[in-house]
Design a protein around this motif. Structure first.
Motif, PDB file in Angstrom:
ATOM      1  N   ALA A   1     -40.552  50.706  18.445  1.00 55.05           N
ATOM      2  CA  ALA A   1     -40.494  52.159  18.610  1.00 55.05           C
ATOM      3  C   ALA A   1     -41.891  52.768  18.516  1.00 55.05           C
ATOM      4  O   ALA A   1     -42.245  53.678  19.277  1.00 55.05           O
ATOM      5  CB  ALA A   1     -39.575  52.764  17.557  1.00 55.05           C
ATOM      6  N   ALA A   2     -42.688  52.269  17.574  1.00 54.26           N
ATOM      7  CA  ALA A   2     -44.056  52.769  17.424  1.00 54.26           C
ATOM      8  C   ALA A   2     -44.889  52.448  18.652  1.00 54.26           C
ATOM      9  O   ALA A   2     -45.656  53.291  19.142  1.00 54.26           O
ATOM     10  CB  ALA A   2     -44.689  52.161  16.176  1.00 54.26           C
ATOM     11  N   GLU A   3     -44.776  51.240  19.173  1.00 55.21           N
ATOM     12  CA  GLU A   3     -45.533  50.844  20.364  1.00 55.21           C
ATOM     13  C   GLU A   3     -45.164  51.714  21.546  1.00 55.21           C
ATOM     14  O   GLU A   3     -46.046  52.194  22.293  1.00 55.21           O
ATOM     15  CB  GLU A   3     -45.246  49.380  20.672  1.00 55.21           C
ATOM     16  N   GLU A   4     -43.887  51.941  21.745  1.00 52.61           N
ATOM     17  CA  GLU A   4     -43.435  52.764  22.876  1.00 52.61           C
ATOM     18  C   GLU A   4     -43.971  54.183  22.764  1.00 52.61           C
ATOM     19  O   GLU A   4     -44.456  54.759  23.742  1.00 52.61           O
ATOM     20  CB  GLU A   4     -41.908  52.784  22.929  1.00 52.61           C
ATOM     21  N   GLN A   5     -43.906  54.732  21.551  1.00 54.16           N
ATOM     22  CA  GLN A   5     -44.368  56.097  21.359  1.00 54.16           C
ATOM     23  C   GLN A   5     -45.884  56.196  21.533  1.00 54.16           C
ATOM     24  O   GLN A   5     -46.386  57.141  22.163  1.00 54.16           O
ATOM     25  CB  GLN A   5     -43.955  56.591  19.972  1.00 54.16           C
ATOM     26  N   ALA A   6     -46.609  55.230  20.988  1.00 58.43           N
ATOM     27  CA  ALA A   6     -48.068  55.252  21.109  1.00 58.43           C
ATOM     28  C   ALA A   6     -48.515  55.127  22.560  1.00 58.43           C
ATOM     29  O   ALA A   6     -49.428  55.819  23.014  1.00 58.43           O
ATOM     30  CB  ALA A   6     -48.685  54.137  20.265  1.00 58.43           C
ATOM     31  N   GLN A   7     -47.858  54.254  23.313  1.00 60.07           N
ATOM     32  CA  GLN A   7     -48.224  54.058  24.714  1.00 60.07           C
ATOM     33  C   GLN A   7     -47.881  55.278  25.564  1.00 60.07           C
ATOM     34  O   GLN A   7     -48.542  55.543  26.581  1.00 60.07           O
ATOM     35  CB  GLN A   7     -47.523  52.821  25.263  1.00 60.07           C
TER      36      GLN A   7
ATOM     37  N   PRO B   1     -39.522  48.925   0.582  1.00 62.16           N
ATOM     38  CA  PRO B   1     -38.791  48.750  -0.677  1.00 62.16           C
ATOM     39  C   PRO B   1     -39.153  49.771  -1.753  1.00 62.16           C
ATOM     40  O   PRO B   1     -38.373  50.007  -2.679  1.00 62.16           O
ATOM     41  CB  PRO B   1     -39.164  47.335  -1.119  1.00 62.16           C
ATOM     42  N   VAL B   2     -40.328  50.388  -1.651  1.00 65.83           N
ATOM     43  CA  VAL B   2     -40.753  51.373  -2.650  1.00 65.83           C
ATOM     44  C   VAL B   2     -40.290  52.781  -2.287  1.00 65.83           C
ATOM     45  O   VAL B   2     -39.768  53.523  -3.137  1.00 65.83           O
ATOM     46  CB  VAL B   2     -42.288  51.349  -2.810  1.00 65.83           C
ATOM     47  N   LEU B   3     -40.426  53.163  -1.020  1.00 65.13           N
ATOM     48  CA  LEU B   3     -40.150  54.538  -0.599  1.00 65.13           C
ATOM     49  C   LEU B   3     -38.801  54.699   0.102  1.00 65.13           C
ATOM     50  O   LEU B   3     -38.361  55.830   0.332  1.00 65.13           O
ATOM     51  CB  LEU B   3     -41.257  55.034   0.343  1.00 65.13           C
ATOM     52  N   GLY B   4     -38.169  53.599   0.463  1.00 60.13           N
ATOM     53  CA  GLY B   4     -36.915  53.683   1.188  1.00 60.13           C
ATOM     54  C   GLY B   4     -37.124  53.455   2.669  1.00 60.13           C
ATOM     55  O   GLY B   4     -38.249  53.407   3.181  1.00 60.13           O
ATOM     56  N   ASP B   5     -36.014  53.317   3.371  1.00 57.64           N
ATOM     57  CA  ASP B   5     -36.066  53.043   4.794  1.00 57.64           C
ATOM     58  C   ASP B   5     -36.737  54.184   5.557  1.00 57.64           C
ATOM     59  O   ASP B   5     -36.890  55.301   5.041  1.00 57.64           O
ATOM     60  CB  ASP B   5     -34.654  52.823   5.330  1.00 57.64           C
ATOM     61  N   VAL B   6     -37.128  53.890   6.789  1.00 60.34           N
ATOM     62  CA  VAL B   6     -37.827  54.867   7.620  1.00 60.34           C
ATOM     63  C   VAL B   6     -36.804  55.687   8.393  1.00 60.34           C
ATOM     64  O   VAL B   6     -36.001  55.146   9.151  1.00 60.34           O
ATOM     65  CB  VAL B   6     -38.796  54.168   8.594  1.00 60.34           C
ATOM     66  N   GLU B   7     -36.843  57.011   8.194  1.00 56.55           N
ATOM     67  CA  GLU B   7     -35.945  57.922   8.904  1.00 56.55           C
ATOM     68  C   GLU B   7     -36.562  58.454  10.191  1.00 56.55           C
ATOM     69  O   GLU B   7     -35.858  58.741  11.152  1.00 56.55           O
ATOM     70  CB  GLU B   7     -35.588  59.114   8.009  1.00 56.55           C
ATOM     71  N   HIS B   8     -37.885  58.613  10.174  1.00 56.44           N
ATOM     72  CA  HIS B   8     -38.569  59.181  11.341  1.00 56.44           C
ATOM     73  C   HIS B   8     -39.953  58.583  11.424  1.00 56.44           C
ATOM     74  O   HIS B   8     -40.603  58.339  10.401  1.00 56.44           O
ATOM     75  CB  HIS B   8     -38.663  60.705  11.218  1.00 56.44           C
ATOM     76  N   LEU B   9     -40.409  58.346  12.638  1.00 56.56           N
ATOM     77  CA  LEU B   9     -41.686  57.678  12.863  1.00 56.56           C
ATOM     78  C   LEU B   9     -42.460  58.398  13.957  1.00 56.56           C
ATOM     79  O   LEU B   9     -41.892  58.748  14.997  1.00 56.56           O
ATOM     80  CB  LEU B   9     -41.422  56.219  13.251  1.00 56.56           C
ATOM     81  N   THR B  10     -43.750  58.617  13.721  1.00 56.28           N
ATOM     82  CA  THR B  10     -44.663  59.157  14.725  1.00 56.28           C
ATOM     83  C   THR B  10     -45.837  58.201  14.853  1.00 56.28           C
ATOM     84  O   THR B  10     -46.377  57.734  13.840  1.00 56.28           O
ATOM     85  CB  THR B  10     -45.174  60.558  14.327  1.00 56.28           C
ATOM     86  N   ALA B  11     -46.226  57.876  16.084  1.00 58.12           N
ATOM     87  CA  ALA B  11     -47.305  56.914  16.312  1.00 58.12           C
ATOM     88  C   ALA B  11     -48.342  57.472  17.269  1.00 58.12           C
ATOM     89  O   ALA B  11     -48.018  58.242  18.174  1.00 58.12           O
ATOM     90  CB  ALA B  11     -46.731  55.616  16.877  1.00 58.12           C
TER      91      ALA B  11
ATOM     92  N   LEU C   1     -49.691  55.517  12.152  1.00 61.87           N
ATOM     93  CA  LEU C   1     -48.286  55.852  12.005  1.00 61.87           C
ATOM     94  C   LEU C   1     -48.107  56.890  10.909  1.00 61.87           C
ATOM     95  O   LEU C   1     -48.815  56.858   9.893  1.00 61.87           O
ATOM     96  CB  LEU C   1     -47.460  54.616  11.625  1.00 61.87           C
ATOM     97  N   ILE C   2     -47.172  57.790  11.109  1.00 60.06           N
ATOM     98  CA  ILE C   2     -46.709  58.689  10.054  1.00 60.06           C
ATOM     99  C   ILE C   2     -45.206  58.474   9.920  1.00 60.06           C
ATOM    100  O   ILE C   2     -44.467  58.545  10.906  1.00 60.06           O
ATOM    101  CB  ILE C   2     -47.014  60.160  10.371  1.00 60.06           C
ATOM    102  N   LEU C   3     -44.766  58.173   8.700  1.00 58.65           N
ATOM    103  CA  LEU C   3     -43.371  57.847   8.456  1.00 58.65           C
ATOM    104  C   LEU C   3     -42.746  58.824   7.470  1.00 58.65           C
ATOM    105  O   LEU C   3     -43.400  59.275   6.524  1.00 58.65           O
ATOM    106  CB  LEU C   3     -43.247  56.431   7.871  1.00 58.65           C
ATOM    107  N   ARG C   4     -41.476  59.137   7.692  1.00 60.10           N
ATOM    108  CA  ARG C   4     -40.674  59.835   6.689  1.00 60.10           C
ATOM    109  C   ARG C   4     -39.615  58.867   6.195  1.00 60.10           C
ATOM    110  O   ARG C   4     -38.917  58.241   6.996  1.00 60.10           O
ATOM    111  CB  ARG C   4     -40.012  61.088   7.267  1.00 60.10           C
ATOM    112  N   HIS C   5     -39.485  58.762   4.873  1.00 62.65           N
ATOM    113  CA  HIS C   5     -38.602  57.769   4.267  1.00 62.65           C
ATOM    114  C   HIS C   5     -37.348  58.417   3.692  1.00 62.65           C
ATOM    115  O   HIS C   5     -37.304  59.629   3.452  1.00 62.65           O
ATOM    116  CB  HIS C   5     -39.356  57.026   3.156  1.00 62.65           C
ATOM    117  N   THR C   6     -36.338  57.591   3.430  1.00 64.05           N
ATOM    118  CA  THR C   6     -35.063  58.099   2.915  1.00 64.05           C
ATOM    119  C   THR C   6     -35.200  58.718   1.534  1.00 64.05           C
ATOM    120  O   THR C   6     -34.370  59.535   1.137  1.00 64.05           O
ATOM    121  CB  THR C   6     -34.024  56.970   2.858  1.00 64.05           C
ATOM    122  N   SER C   7     -36.234  58.353   0.777  1.00 66.17           N
ATOM    123  CA  SER C   7     -36.446  58.951  -0.548  1.00 66.17           C
ATOM    124  C   SER C   7     -36.952  60.381  -0.459  1.00 66.17           C
ATOM    125  O   SER C   7     -36.992  61.092  -1.465  1.00 66.17           O
ATOM    126  CB  SER C   7     -37.459  58.115  -1.328  1.00 66.17           C
TER     127      SER C   7
END
Length: 305
Positions: free
Chosen positions: A297-303, A196-206, A216-222
């Motif tokens: 998505a994070a679990e799949e990427q991390a595994q 709610p502060v930074l916006g939705d997640v556009e990209h995720l790395t786990a 996790l590293i996230l890129r947000h819509t903001s």
């Protein structure tokens, strides 16, 4: 309730009798001035009767007990493992009961979507209990930071010591927490603050860390980015919660909060408001689906390494 207040009590049944139900949900529901705790259902009859007796309500057991509790309730609260919660939430929605769910709604995207679709089809209200979205201190802070805007980056560390050597926590006996780890248990809390502060997640790395820790590293819509460290196996001296924002106006850190029972009362209030107005809460079943999608998505990427 005063004589001038004719608002009927919201009858809420509780599904579950474990530590979370005993320590947080049952006390909060029983003490809430706008709620009638309509009953307690448990898989173990003796636990259901014991918890119901403490709070002066009726115990329900067995498969037939679920249907009886749903019939006696306007809404149900869940204190069950997520993949037990999800199909029962579908069943409750189909019976016309509003839903007060624990996070995560399910550990599969299909399970979470089934809940949201059932709630929408039945036109029942839903709230997913992410603690910091309902604790008075932190919910006000989240709204304030979202209004300020201009955030550049954020850092969240949510580390418990549930599975550290010597831990005596009764929550450590939870099989689903041991299997799914901090990503699924505390990840929803952190994400429910950042989105709610930074916006939705556009990209995720786990990536995996020690024991059950996930990074996790996230890129947000903001345009902002955030990093999260989530785990339940930190040494006791390393455990704790920190969420810090950095942006145009400097830094802001999440304040402390009074505790889970107070926050849960806030979630009850939110559900009652959604029932009264018909306006969905931001932390409804659809938000629960989105959290599940991100965690899966994070679990799949991390595994995958």
């Amino acid at each position: 309730m005063t004589t001038a207040d004719t608002t009927p009590l919201l009858r809420i049944g509780l599904l579950g009798t474990g530590p979370w139900a005993r320590n947080t949900q049952a006390p909060a529901l029983a003490a809430h001035p706008g709620v009638e705790l309509s009953g307690v259902w448990g898989r173990r009859a003796e636990a259901a009767h014991a918890l119901a007796a403490v709070h002066g309500t009726r115990a329900y057991t067995g498969e037939e007990g679920i249907d009886a509790l749903l019939e006696a309730s306007d809404a149900v609260a869940f204190a069950l493992p997520p993949d037990v919660q999800a199909p029962l939430a579908v069943r409750a929605a189909e019976a016309g009961c509003h839903l007060l769910m624990d996070k995560p709604v399910a550990t599969t995207v299909a399970g979470a979507r089934a809940v949201a679709e059932a709630a929408e089809k039945a036109s029942v209200a839903s709230v997913v209990f992410c603690t910091l979205r309902f604790a008075p201190e932190t919910s006000a802070w989240i709204a304030e930071q979202a209004a300020v805007g201009g955030w550049f980056t954020a850092r969240a560390q949510w580390l418990g010591s549930l599975y550290a050597a010597g831990s005596a926590s009764e929550y450590a006996d939870s099989p689903w927490r041991r299997e799914k780890g901090g990503l699924w248990d505390v990840g929803p809390h952190a994400l429910s603050v950042l989105i709610p502060v930074l916006g939705d997640v556009e990209h995720l790395t786990a990536a995996v860390g020690p024991a059950d820790t996930t990074h996790l590293i996230l890129r947000h819509t903001s345009g902002a980015s955030s990093s999260l460290t989530l785990g339940l196996s930190a040494p006791p001296g390393a455990a704790g919660v920190e969420i810090e924002l950095r942006g145009e106006r400097g830094t802001a850190s999440v304040p402390g909060w009074a505790g889970a029972e107070t926050a849960f009362r806030g979630a009850v209030d939110a559900l009652a408001e959604a029932v009264r107005t018909g306006v969905p809460h931001a932390c409804d079943a659809r938000f629960g689906v989105h959290l599940t999608e991100l965690l899966a998505a994070a679990e799949e990427q991390a595994q995958a390494g």
